[in-house]
Every structure is written in structure tokens, then in C-alpha cells.
Design an enzyme around this catalytic site. Structure first.
Site, mmCIF file in Angstrom:
data_model
loop_
_atom_site.group_PDB
_atom_site.id
_atom_site.type_symbol
_atom_site.label_atom_id
_atom_site.label_comp_id
_atom_site.label_asym_id
_atom_site.label_seq_id
_atom_site.Cartn_x
_atom_site.Cartn_y
_atom_site.Cartn_z
ATOM 1 N N CYS A 1 0.706 -1.142 0.067
ATOM 2 C CA CYS A 1 -0.099 0.078 -0.129
ATOM 3 C C CYS A 1 0.926 1.348 -0.031
ATOM 4 O O CYS A 1 1.875 1.256 0.385
ATOM 5 C CB CYS A 1 -0.852 -0.013 1.247
ATOM 6 N N ARG B 1 3.461 -0.290 -6.832
ATOM 7 C CA ARG B 1 3.424 -1.066 -5.566
ATOM 8 C C ARG B 1 2.432 -2.062 -5.592
ATOM 9 O O ARG B 1 2.439 -3.035 -4.664
ATOM 10 C CB ARG B 1 3.531 -0.286 -4.156
ATOM 11 N N TRP C 1 -3.841 -2.548 -0.942
ATOM 12 C CA TRP C 1 -3.732 -3.485 -1.276
ATOM 13 C C TRP C 1 -4.492 -4.390 -0.345
ATOM 14 O O TRP C 1 -4.032 -4.585 0.717
ATOM 15 C CB TRP C 1 -2.329 -4.297 -1.658
ATOM 16 N N ASN D 1 -0.554 1.597 6.263
ATOM 17 C CA ASN D 1 -0.095 0.532 5.553
ATOM 18 C C ASN D 1 0.092 -0.685 6.737
ATOM 19 O O ASN D 1 0.876 -0.183 7.785
ATOM 20 C CB ASN D 1 1.275 0.775 5.135
ATOM 21 N N GLY D 2 0.365 -1.938 6.369
ATOM 22 C CA GLY D 2 0.455 -2.987 7.481
ATOM 23 C C GLY D 2 -0.727 -3.547 7.936
ATOM 24 O O GLY D 2 -1.834 -3.607 7.377
ATOM 25 N N GLU E 1 12.909 -18.729 -12.079
ATOM 26 C CA GLU E 1 12.484 -17.471 -12.566
ATOM 27 C C GLU E 1 11.452 -17.455 -13.486
ATOM 28 O O GLU E 1 10.578 -16.760 -13.802
ATOM 29 C CB GLU E 1 13.716 -16.638 -12.801
ATOM 30 N N LYS F 1 7.639 -15.870 -13.520
ATOM 31 C CA LYS F 1 7.229 -14.835 -14.246
ATOM 32 C C LYS F 1 5.935 -15.378 -15.117
ATOM 33 O O LYS F 1 5.004 -14.499 -15.410
ATOM 34 C CB LYS F 1 8.503 -14.542 -15.574
ATOM 35 N N GLU G 1 3.133 -15.289 -12.735
ATOM 36 C CA GLU G 1 2.780 -13.909 -12.356
ATOM 37 C C GLU G 1 1.928 -12.900 -13.423
ATOM 38 O O GLU G 1 0.772 -12.266 -13.042
ATOM 39 C CB GLU G 1 4.104 -12.957 -12.038
ATOM 40 N N HIS H 1 12.582 -38.197 -10.800
ATOM 41 C CA HIS H 1 12.258 -38.593 -9.534
ATOM 42 C C HIS H 1 10.651 -38.256 -9.351
ATOM 43 O O HIS H 1 10.173 -37.933 -7.975
ATOM 44 C CB HIS H 1 13.085 -37.781 -8.424
ATOM 45 N N LYS I 1 3.890 -4.935 -5.577
ATOM 46 C CA LYS I 1 5.389 -4.625 -6.065
ATOM 47 C C LYS I 1 5.993 -4.973 -4.781
ATOM 48 O O LYS I 1 7.152 -5.711 -4.817
ATOM 49 C CB LYS I 1 5.628 -3.535 -6.614
#
Length: 607
Positions: free
Chosen positions: A2, A27, A74, A98-99, A479, A483, A486, A502, A602
Site C-alpha cells: 500500500c 507497489r 492492497w 499500511n501494514g 524465475e 514470471k 505472475e 524422481h 510490488k
């Protein structure tokens, strides 16, 4: 995650707040709002969704006033609706936050019993209602704010304004960042320096547990006990210029094309091109005497740390472990003497990584941070900072910051190896020379847009995708899969290539693209053997390799992205670029929100 902005001055606050909130869109958020003091009364405008929705509301019903606060939220407690959007408050006080307030349920029960009426599902409103109750009981605004702060448990950054007090704003933080900006006859609050950059370059960061009382002409800083303290005012290096997309369709596309420059700039600050030596900042420890390195990070930064562990052990012969930061302190790892903590983060504000740092410090470990924001909480609290020179990264999915992190960690491994005597000067020069070739090679990869778009058309039709890699390139497989998840919303997994037999090999059929990260080098033949096994089960093999490797795998592959030939040591940095580019082009084909994918933020500033 946020974002917070506060303005108290002589100019109309709402336009300044809205523009600063635009700089915080990177963010991640799902609703936004602004509150100002209009003739002494608090008025709010809020909207779910993007800032364009809030701007439309303000266009229809403008907000006047020279004191205001704003927020991009958020969702944590409560869905992303207008009713749950910040600012929250009553007729007496309005708050952005925020938090997470961990004891909000107990406080809410207490406040409702006292007659306070709630209108949202959020933990934030608990703070507003608590302050409101104290105001009803006759406390002055600053007194009420201080009394409320003493009741809160959890991580938070807060900004408050009070009806009838246009010359007053209160900010507070505990476990989440907050900065005070100093202007000419105006003052500002912001959740990071980037938000304040167009308003002022003179910034002071609140310490953990601090709160600040702002007027139009200055700020008084108080610690958790209420005692007045001094906080240093610094000039931030961030530019007030707007961060734009230029001629690119998306911020992510722009940032992908900044890879060569970012890698080059990061190398420029660390490598002497004349001597081919890596120059580290002054260290409060001797690398030769280290017994172990503990790396910790979240998301893509964790994958960079995985590659860093590989390099530290292989080149510097230094035992290393790597942990997801959200798990690190909960397993309470024992710390042996001579251990170093290494944290990796783009924002420097990730709550779990900061918590890992706190654990390391409590165990007496020196902490080295690889971070992109020198004004961040993590950077300010670390013993050593190695900055990734990536510049602002606006797209939620990290790209250029990731290759910059890999570059820094590669340099760190070389420097530690030289200090420990595990490589000589000639080997150091050879490894740094290999690094210096990466920017030009990265530019060559960016020129392969047509090939990558062709591969993207094949991947975009898939429901499941597997990425394979070995050694440090296993991190790049992870990675690539991240992506794709995401920004494309395609299920993807990254595997160490040798692990396929395996269990995961059971997933393979002709509908599953398998992206093999297989540069020529010591591990090529082993990787090729694993890829052969996948091909024998009908998998669609897509090869990422240099010309020699691509030719060797041509008979079993349906397509290939042919990479420049580089030293195997630097291949992970280079091969990160095509897996990111591939995800970008798949996302464009699927029509997803590339820069702000659903459900993501973000900077994750809560646990």
C-alpha cells in the site's frame, strides 16, 4: 504494497496527493482514496480499482483544501470495495494505513462495546475509531493519537488528519516505512521517497516506533515513549521527473529493454575495468574469516540468492545456505561464529526480509544487503549496502532488478574468493572480464524479439509449462516459471533437470512445453540427457542455448532461442532475460494486465 501520501501547506492538496499516488501505483493496489479538510470538515473520495476511477470521482465531485492524505490499498482485511478503501475515519479524524494491526479484533470488540459504530471490514478503521473515542473523551488530537498508538500491536505506517485542525498532521510507523518531506511553507508524508520526489528532495525517515507531528512549517519527531528526538534530514537522489513508458507499450517492456544498461551500470560501480578487480564497499568483517553465509530473500530475489549461493560455494569455497525470508526466522537456525547474513531485495521494504534481518542482528550476525533503493528501511539498517543500479522499477513483475541482483552477487562471490585465496588475480580478471561481456550479449538477446514472439505463441496455448535447469541455471528455471505464473496466469514449474526422473516426469505429455535452459558448459551433457528423457515422453522441447548447444539438441526440440556464447559463470544473468521476455510476450498475447497483474503487489510490506 500500500502507498501513503500526506500534504499540509498552501497549495490545493488533492491534485498533489493524486499525482503522488500515481507514482506509487507500481507497489500494487486494488482501491484508492483521498481525504482533505474542507472548511475544517473532513471530506473523502474513494474508489475501488485503478486510480483512474478515483480521478473520475474527483472530476465529478472535487475536493478542496490544503491539507490532505491519500492511499493506494492492497486488500488484506476486507474485499477491495469502496467501503473498505482508505482513508477511514469519522467526523473527527481520518486515517490511512499500511501494514496490519494484529490486535484489531480485540480492539474492535472493545470499541463496539463502548458505542463506536464501524462501517468497514478493515483493521485500519479500528485505529480511527480508537482515536475518535479518545477525542470524544476530551483528549486533544496529538494526545489522542499518542494514546491510540500505545494500544496498537503489529506493523504499521499511519497518517492522520483531524477536523478543525488544518495545520496538523500526525504520522507514525512501527515495522513499516514512513518518511517526512520538508518543503517551503509546506510539509509532506510518504510511504517511500519516490512518492515524495516530485514534492521535495529533503526527506527524514522515521525510526521504528517513531511518530511525527507535522505543521505547515515543520515537524516534531517523537519516539515510542513520547520523548522528542532528532531525525536527520537528507537529500534524496531520486528525481522528481515522472517515470514514463516512453515509446513502449508497458513499463515491463521498457524495463526489459533496460537490462544492458542496468547490468553495465551495476558493473561500473563494482569493477575496475583497468585491473579487472572487484571493489567492495568498506566491510566491517574479513571475508577470509567467514565461516558461513546465510542468504535470505522473497520471490524472484530468492532465486537470485540461490544463484548467489552457488557462486559463493563454487568460487569462494564458502559454505552458504539460502532461505525464503518468510520461513527463515521461524525455523530459528543456529548461527555459528563467523556467519554473515546477506539479504536481497528490490524495494528494501519487504516485511519478511526485514524480519529475517532482525533475526540475524539478534543473533549477532553482520548484515549485507543487496538492494535497489538506498533510502529503504533495509538499506538504512544494514552494516553494508551493495546497491543494484536498476533505477525505479514500476512493473510489478521484477525484471531488470533481478539481473542487477545476479550481477552484484556474482561480483560479491569473486571478491570473497579473491580475499579467501580460492582464486588468483588472473582468475579474478577472467571472471570479471566475463561479466563485462554481458551487457553487449544482453543487447543481442533483445534483438531476438521475432524468435521469442514465435515461441510465445506456442506457450500461450499451454495450460502447464515446465522449466528445466542445472546448477545456477536451476534458479533461472524457477524465475522463468514465476514470471509465467505472475503475468500470464499459466501454471508453470521450475525443476532442477536431474529431478525430473524422481516424479515430475509423470506430468509430461505432448501438450506440455518444456523450456530447457541449457548453455554449453560443464553441465550441458547432463542437462541434455534429462531433456532427452522429457522428449521421449512426448514433451515439446524448447531450447535456450548457444549455437553449439542448440545444434546438439535440434533433433529433439520443436523450437530454440539461440543465445550468444558466454562463459558459463555469467550464463544465469544472460539467460534470465529471455525467460522474462517470453513471459512478457505470452502475457501480451493473452491480454493480461502486464504491469499490474491481479492479486500481486510490488512491495509486500506485510507478512
Amino acid at each position: 504494497m500500500c502507498g501513503i501520501i500526506g500534504v499540509i501547506g498552501t497549495r490545493q492538496a488533492a491534485p498533489l496527493v493524486l499525482e503522488s499516488l500515481r507514482r506509487l501505483e507500481y507497489r500494487g493496489y486494488d482501491s484508492a482514496g483521498i481525504a482533505t479538510l474542507v472548511n475544517g470538515h473532513i471530506e473523502r473520495r474513494r474508489a475501488p480499482g485503478k486510480l483512474g476511477n478515483l480521478a473520475a470521482v474527483l472530476e465529478t465531485t472535487p475536493l478542496s483544501g490544503t491539507t490532505g492524505i491519500g492511499h493506494t490499498r492492497w486488500a488484506t482485511h476486507g474485499a477491495p470495495t469502496e467501503g473498505n478503501a482508505h482513508p477511514h475515519g469519522t467526523a473527527r479524524v481520518s486515517i490511512v494505513h499500511n501494514g496490519i494491526i494484529e490486535n484489531h479484533a480485540e480492539l474492535r470488540a472493545e470499541l463496539e462495546a463502548a458505542g463506536q459504530v464501524f462501517s468497514s471490514e478493515t483493521d485500519t478503521e479500528t485505529v480511527a475509531q480508537l482515536v475518535d473515542l479518545y477525542l470524544k473523551q476530551g483528549m486533544a488530537p496529538v494526545e489522542a493519537a499518542g494514546a491510540a498508538l500505545r494500544r496498537l500491536e503489529g506493523a504499521y505506517a499511519l497518517a492522520m488528519v483531524f477536523a478543525g485542525h488544518p495545520e496538523l498532521m500526525v504520522g507514525a510507523c512501527h515495522g513499516a516505512p514512513l518518511a517526512v518531506g520538508f518543503g517551503e511553507d509546506e510539509m509532506f508524508l510518504g510511504s517511500d521517497a519516490l512518492a515524495l520526489a516530485p514534492l521535495t528532495r529533503r526527506i527524514a525517515f522515521l525510526g521504528n516506533g517513531d511518530w511525527a507531528v507535522l505543521s505547515r512549517t515543520g515537524a516534531v519527531f517523537l519516539d515510542a515513549t513520547g520523548a522528542e528526538v532528532k531525525r536527520e534530514v537528507k537529500l534524496t537522489a531520486l528525481s522528481g521527473a515522472a517515470v514514463g513508458k516512453g515509446n513502449y507499450r508497458h513499463f515491463m517492456e521498457k524495463e526489459l529493454h533496460e537490462h544492458p544498461g542496468v547490468i553495465g551500470d551495476t558493473l561500473h560501480q563494482m569493477v575496475d575495468p583497468a585491473t579487472r578487480a572487484v571493489n567492495l564497499p568498506k566491510l566491517p568483517f574479513d571475508p577470509a574469516k567467514l565461516s558461513r553465509v546465510s542468504l535470505s530473500a522473497c520471490g524472484g530475489a530468492y532465486f537470485a540468492a540461490m544463484a548467489g549461493r552457488h557462486w559463493l560455494e563454487e568460487i569462494a569455497r564458502l559454505p552458504a545456505d539460502v532461505d525464503v525470508a518468510s520461513e527463515f526466522r521461524y525455523r530459528e537456525p543456529p548461527v555459528i561464529p563467523g556467519s554473515l547474513g546477506v539479504l536481497v531485495s528490490q524495494s528494501g521494504e519487504t516485511a519478511d526480509t526485514i524480519a529475517a534481518m532482525d533475526y540475524m542482528r539478534a543473533q549477532g550476525m553482520p548484515v549485507l544487503s543487496v538492494v535497489n533503493v538506498p533510502e529503504s528501511t533495509m538499506a538504512r539498517a544494514s552494516d553494508v549496502v551493495m546497491q543494484t543500479v536498476a533505477g525505479p522499477e514500476i512493473a510489478v513483475a521484477s525484471t531488470k532488478a533481478f539481473t542487477a541482483q545476479l550481477t552484484v552477487l556474482a561480483c560479491l562471490a569473486i571478491a570473497f574468493a579473491r580475499a579467501r585465496g580460492t582464486i588468483d588475480q588472473a582468475r579474478e580478471a577472467a571472471l570479471t572480464q566475463a561479466l563485462l561481456t554481458v551487457p553487449a550479449a544482453a543487447a543481442e538477446v533483445l534483438d531476438q524479439a521475432a524468435t521469442i514472439q514465435r515461441v510465445a505463441r506456442r506457450v500461450a496455448e499451454a495450460r502447464d509449462v515446465l522449466y528445466l535447469g542445472r546448477g545456477a541455471n536451476y534458479a533461472i528455471a524457477l524465475e522463468g516459471a514465476l514470471k509465467l505464473k505472475e503475468i500470464c496466469y499459466i501454471h508453470a514449474e521450475g525443476y532442477a533437470a536431474g529431478e525430473m526422473k524422481h516424479g515430475p516426469i509423470a506430468l509430461i505429455d505432448k501438450s506440455v512445453p518444456i523450456i530447457a535452459i541449457a548453455p554449453s558448459g560443464p553441465l550441458f551433457e547432463k542437462t541434455a540427457s534429462n531433456v532427452q528423457e522429457a522428449a521421449a515422453r512426448g514433451g515439446q522441447i524448447i531450447v535456450l542455448s548457444d549455437a553449439v548447444g542448440a545444434e546438439k539438441l535440434r533433433s529433439i526440440s520443436v523450437d530454440a532461442i539461440v543465445m550468444p556464447t558466454v562463459d558459463p559463470f555469467v550464463a544465469p544473468i544472460l539467460y534470465a532475460i529471455p525467460v522474462q521476455l517470453l513471459a512478457y510476450h505470452v502475457a501480451v498475447l493473452k491480454g493480461t494486465d502486464v504491469d499490474q497483474p491481479r492479486n500481486l503487489a510490488k512491495s509486500v510490506t506485510v507478512e
